[in-house]
Design a protein around this motif. Structure first.
Motif, PDB file in Angstrom:
ATOM      1  N   UNK A 214       0.856  -1.198   0.000  1.00  0.00           N
ATOM      2  CA  UNK A 214       0.000   0.000   0.000  1.00  0.00           C
ATOM      3  C   UNK A 214       0.890   1.245   0.000  1.00  0.00           C
ATOM      4  N   UNK A 215       1.942   1.198   0.807  1.00  0.00           N
ATOM      5  CA  UNK A 215       2.867   2.343   0.854  1.00  0.00           C
ATOM      6  C   UNK A 215       3.536   2.571  -0.499  1.00  0.00           C
ATOM      7  N   UNK A 216       3.730   1.519  -1.261  1.00  0.00           N
ATOM      8  CA  UNK A 216       4.395   1.685  -2.558  1.00  0.00           C
ATOM      9  C   UNK A 216       3.537   2.521  -3.498  1.00  0.00           C
ATOM     10  N   UNK A 217       2.252   2.571  -3.262  1.00  0.00           N
ATOM     11  CA  UNK A 217       1.398   3.483  -4.037  1.00  0.00           C
ATOM     12  C   UNK A 217       1.236   4.821  -3.306  1.00  0.00           C
ATOM     13  N   UNK A 218       0.947   4.741  -2.010  1.00  0.00           N
ATOM     14  CA  UNK A 218       0.682   5.969  -1.245  1.00  0.00           C
ATOM     15  C   UNK A 218       1.884   6.914  -1.310  1.00  0.00           C
ATOM     16  N   UNK A 219       3.073   6.351  -1.176  1.00  0.00           N
ATOM     17  CA  UNK A 219       4.267   7.207  -1.130  1.00  0.00           C
ATOM     18  C   UNK A 219       5.006   7.294  -2.462  1.00  0.00           C
ATOM     19  N   UNK A 220       4.443   6.692  -3.477  1.00  0.00           N
ATOM     20  CA  UNK A 220       4.951   6.854  -4.834  1.00  0.00           C
ATOM     21  C   UNK A 220       6.454   6.748  -4.942  1.00  0.00           C
TER      22      UNK A 220
ATOM     23  N   UNK B  15      -0.366  -3.813 -18.267  1.00  0.00           N
ATOM     24  CA  UNK B  15      -1.331  -2.761 -17.933  1.00  0.00           C
ATOM     25  C   UNK B  15      -1.822  -3.001 -16.517  1.00  0.00           C
ATOM     26  N   UNK B  16      -1.777  -1.970 -15.721  1.00  0.00           N
ATOM     27  CA  UNK B  16      -2.287  -2.098 -14.352  1.00  0.00           C
ATOM     28  C   UNK B  16      -3.016  -0.805 -14.019  1.00  0.00           C
ATOM     29  N   UNK B  17      -4.232  -0.916 -13.520  1.00  0.00           N
ATOM     30  CA  UNK B  17      -5.001   0.310 -13.284  1.00  0.00           C
ATOM     31  C   UNK B  17      -4.450   1.120 -12.118  1.00  0.00           C
ATOM     32  N   UNK B  18      -4.722   2.400 -12.148  1.00  0.00           N
ATOM     33  CA  UNK B  18      -4.374   3.234 -11.001  1.00  0.00           C
ATOM     34  C   UNK B  18      -5.170   2.728  -9.805  1.00  0.00           C
ATOM     35  N   UNK B  19      -4.500   2.475  -8.679  1.00  0.00           N
ATOM     36  CA  UNK B  19      -5.237   1.958  -7.516  1.00  0.00           C
ATOM     37  C   UNK B  19      -6.380   2.889  -7.100  1.00  0.00           C
ATOM     38  N   UNK B  20      -7.403   2.292  -6.510  1.00  0.00           N
ATOM     39  CA  UNK B  20      -8.588   3.056  -6.140  1.00  0.00           C
ATOM     40  C   UNK B  20      -8.469   3.767  -4.813  1.00  0.00           C
ATOM     41  N   UNK B  21      -7.284   4.225  -4.481  1.00  0.00           N
ATOM     42  CA  UNK B  21      -7.090   5.032  -3.274  1.00  0.00           C
ATOM     43  C   UNK B  21      -5.959   6.011  -3.577  1.00  0.00           C
ATOM     44  N   UNK B  22      -5.953   7.148  -2.885  1.00  0.00           N
ATOM     45  CA  UNK B  22      -5.039   8.217  -3.294  1.00  0.00           C
ATOM     46  C   UNK B  22      -3.604   8.031  -2.812  1.00  0.00           C
ATOM     47  N   UNK B  23      -2.717   8.778  -3.437  1.00  0.00           N
ATOM     48  CA  UNK B  23      -1.358   8.881  -2.921  1.00  0.00           C
ATOM     49  C   UNK B  23      -1.391   9.831  -1.722  1.00  0.00           C
ATOM     50  N   UNK B  24      -0.298   9.909  -1.012  1.00  0.00           N
ATOM     51  CA  UNK B  24      -0.279  10.778   0.181  1.00  0.00           C
ATOM     52  C   UNK B  24      -0.535  12.259  -0.187  1.00  0.00           C
TER      53      UNK B  24
END
Lengths: 366, 278
Positions: A214-220, B15-24
């Motif tokens: 999850x952090x790998x997306x949240x913290x890009x 291809x992988x979709x943008x996850x359905x939750x935001x970045x920080x």
């Protein structure tokens, strides 16, 4: 112990001397004013409690003399963990990571004693004693193809015992195949469902495959920067004082290309840079992968363990990442859509670990 | 160090979709997200709420967040729809002159097949008949005219029937995977033209393709699979054929349709694997 997946099995009973340990600490703090992390690992470090006490005392001495600052961590199988050492660890802020594979069926499959006896029942009281004083102690669980079916129950068992900080790792060197991966994926999905349940129940925990992905997306891109850089951020020192780029490499031996110096002569910077460059190798097989920025394929140490080469991606890791990332994303998406407060603060509030401690009145560090 | 070859392989996910939750940064651009959603045990404790406010203020100073920046970087929930996998003709007609009519699968029969295949991969469809807001289909009518001895078809909007909001047949509990079986019953609701003559044509394959494109543009985090009735024929060679034999022939045709549908679903599962969902 004689854990079957150990990457640092005993080599002729070599033991680190106090002098070697001291030189290692001097070397570690020589070029940095930042607090330097000292990790005691083995083999089994608690076979040398005296040495650990002496080295911690030496660290305090260096600190008083303004020659360095240290924090400590220790990875143990727990067999020699007693009240006395726990009190010493608490007094000196030594974080303890306990290797424990969960339910008895999983744990006793590989974590065997020297005489091949099982170790799970011996550990029960040690686990409870540790968690009583250190609820956020890391519990490190290794998953093998033949124990994958127990993964969910193992994590649940550890959570029931009071563990809050769980690190689940695959044995990347094991003989994984498509069938065992199907079992693993099913278990990870179950774990995802339990992650939802535990989060909705306001439980505070850290479960590594989920939090990391999850952090790998949240913290890009920041997450990319936090990843291991072979030979740069940490060094490993064997009992004789030889230096290696990471914990896996001492098993290669001092004559190998992976030995980059010793505590007396220091680090061979040329060699270290060459190894670091190898770890930075761009993997052709990952060039067009949409997950490459969230994946641990750049971990040279892990690649080496699984494929024998730093610059060759482990197929097991690749398969694992392809399985794990969508499962973690599914869980995170559901919790985000629910606006689950625990999820939101855990993932987005950088002060969450501190606030969480304030909330539950604990004194240990998550 | 001795190595052995491993039966699993490296493979790029194209291809992988943008996850359905935001970045920080996206999440913190909305200060209310954290401030208004405090964990239960923090509520009623001023020091905890104060600490959150302080953190958010510090963050705002560091990153200059604002409502505007949230709008710019608003989380886009990605999703995707699989292409329609062609197994079976999916076209045919019913009516007086048709001698080889299709054996249609009912929604229940088809969803049973789809459910079985998906459950084999641990995808359990627990959500039923989910309205998909914003996806509507205008209703069409078809008429035939004769010109110089040729029959010409003309399709036009049906003024008497309001547009129909699409309802998805099934989805997993988390909404991550959704499936639609385009049946005879769905044909008109999805924009297939009604024909008030004695012969009604069905082109479920074409309708399914259009639906797949529409669903693929939604980016709502769901992976859609659209399947169609293969419409296997059960022609009677002899009009004097006893009725019970005719039923047997129709049952055979439905069985063939079910097998073709299974192939569609298996292709979809392979596609899901390619997307990293499985």
């Amino acid at each position: 112990m004689r854990c079957r997946y150990c990457y640092a099995p005993p080599h002729g009973g070599a033991q680190m001397s106090l002098e070697t340990g001291r030189r290692a600490m001097e070397l570690a703090c020589a070029d940095s004013e930042a607090s330097c992390g000292v990790v005691f690992f083995g083999g089994e470090p608690l076979l040398r409690k005296g040495l650990i006490r002496d080295l911690v005392a030496y660290g305090q001495e260096l600190q008083r003399a303004g020659r360095g600052r240290f924090h400590y961590k220790l990875t143990t199988n727990g067999l020699a963990l007693d009240e006395d050492f726990l009190a010493f660890a608490v007094d000196n802020d030594i974080l303890i990571a306990l290797s424990h594979d969960g339910v008895q069926e999983a744990h006793d499959r590989h974590r065997r004693l020297r005489n091949d006896r099982a170790s799970w029942s011996v550990l029960e009281s040690r686990l409870r004693a540790l968690l009583a004083v250190r609820p956020y102690a890391s519990i490190m669980t290794v998953v093998n193809p033949d124990t994958a079916e127990h993964l969910h129950d193992s994590v649940e068992y550890l959570m029931q015992e009071g563990a809050r900080y769980l690190i689940v790792m695959l044995n990347y060197d094991a003989q994984w195949n498509n069938a065992s991966f199907r079992v693993l994926r099913r278990q990870l999905r179950r774990l995802g469902d339990s992650y939802l349940r535990w989060t909705r129940a306001d439980r505070r925990f850290y479960l590594s495959p989920f939090e990391v992905k999850i952090a790998s997306h949240v913290d890009g891109h920041c997450w990319q920067e936090k990843r291991c850089e072979l030979g740069r951020r940490q060094l490993s020192i064997d009992p004789s004082g030889n230096i290696y780029p990471c914990v896996q490499f001492p098993s290669a031996g001092a004559e190998s290309e992976w030995c980059i110096g010793d505590v007396r002569g220091g680090v061979d910077e040329e060699r270290r840079s060459a190894i670091h460059a190898l770890g930075q190798h761009k993997h052709d097989s990952c060039a067009n992968c949409a997950l490459q920025k969230r994946c641990a394929h750049t971990c040279g140490c892990l690649n080496w363990q699984a494929t024998g080469r730093v610059d060759t991606v482990s197929p097991v890791l690749c398969r694992y990442e392809r399985s794990m990332i969508p499962i973690a994303d599914r869980v995170a998406k559901v919790l985000y859509r629910e606006r689950n407060p625990v999820f939101l603060h855990k993932q987005y509030n950088a002060a969450y670990p501190i606030l969480s401690l304030l909330d539950d009145g604990q004194t240990s560090t998550p | 160090m001795p190595r052995r070859s491993l039966p699993v392989k490296t493979r790029a996910v194209h291809k992988y979709p943008t996850p359905g939750y935001p970045t920080r940064p996206q999440a913190l651009a909305d200060p209310e997200l954290l401030a208004e959603n405090l964990p239960r045990t923090w509520r009623g404790r001023p020091e905890m709420a104060g600490a959150v406010v302080a953190f958010l203020a510090l963050n705002a100073c560091q990153h200059g967040s604002s409502k505007e920046s949230l709008a710019e970087s608003e989380v886009r929930l990605s999703g995707a729809a699989a292409p329609v996998f062609v197994h079976g003709e999916g076209r045919g007609a019913m009516g007086c002159v048709v001698v080889s009519p299709p054996a249609f699968l009912s929604e229940e029969e088809a969803l049973q097949v789809i459910g079985e295949e998906l459950e084999g991969h641990h995808l359990v469809l627990t959500q039923f008949d989910i309205p998909i807001e914003g996806l509507t289909f205008g209703q069409k009518e078809e008429s035939w005219t004769s010109e110089n001895g040729e029959f010409l078809s003309e399709v036009f909007d049906d003024p008497d029937r309001p547009a129909v909001t699409f309802t998805l047949d099934r989805a997993t509990a988390d909404g991550n995977v959704g499936v639609e079986f385009v049946s005879r019953k769905d044909y008109h609701d999805l924009g297939g033209p009604r024909n008030y003559s004695t012969v009604q044509g069905f082109d479920l394959l074409e309708i399914s393709g259009r639906l797949s494109v529409d669903l693929g543009q939604r980016e709502d985090g769901c992976y859609y699979g659209v399947f169609y009735d293969p419409m296997e024929n059960y022609g009677r060679s002899n009009w004097m054929e006893p009725t019970h034999q005719m039923h047997a022939t129709r049952a055979d045709a439905k069985e063939r349709s079910e097998e073709l549908l299974r192939l569609q679903v298996r292709n979809f599962l392979t596609w899901l694997e390619g997307q990293g969902v499985l």
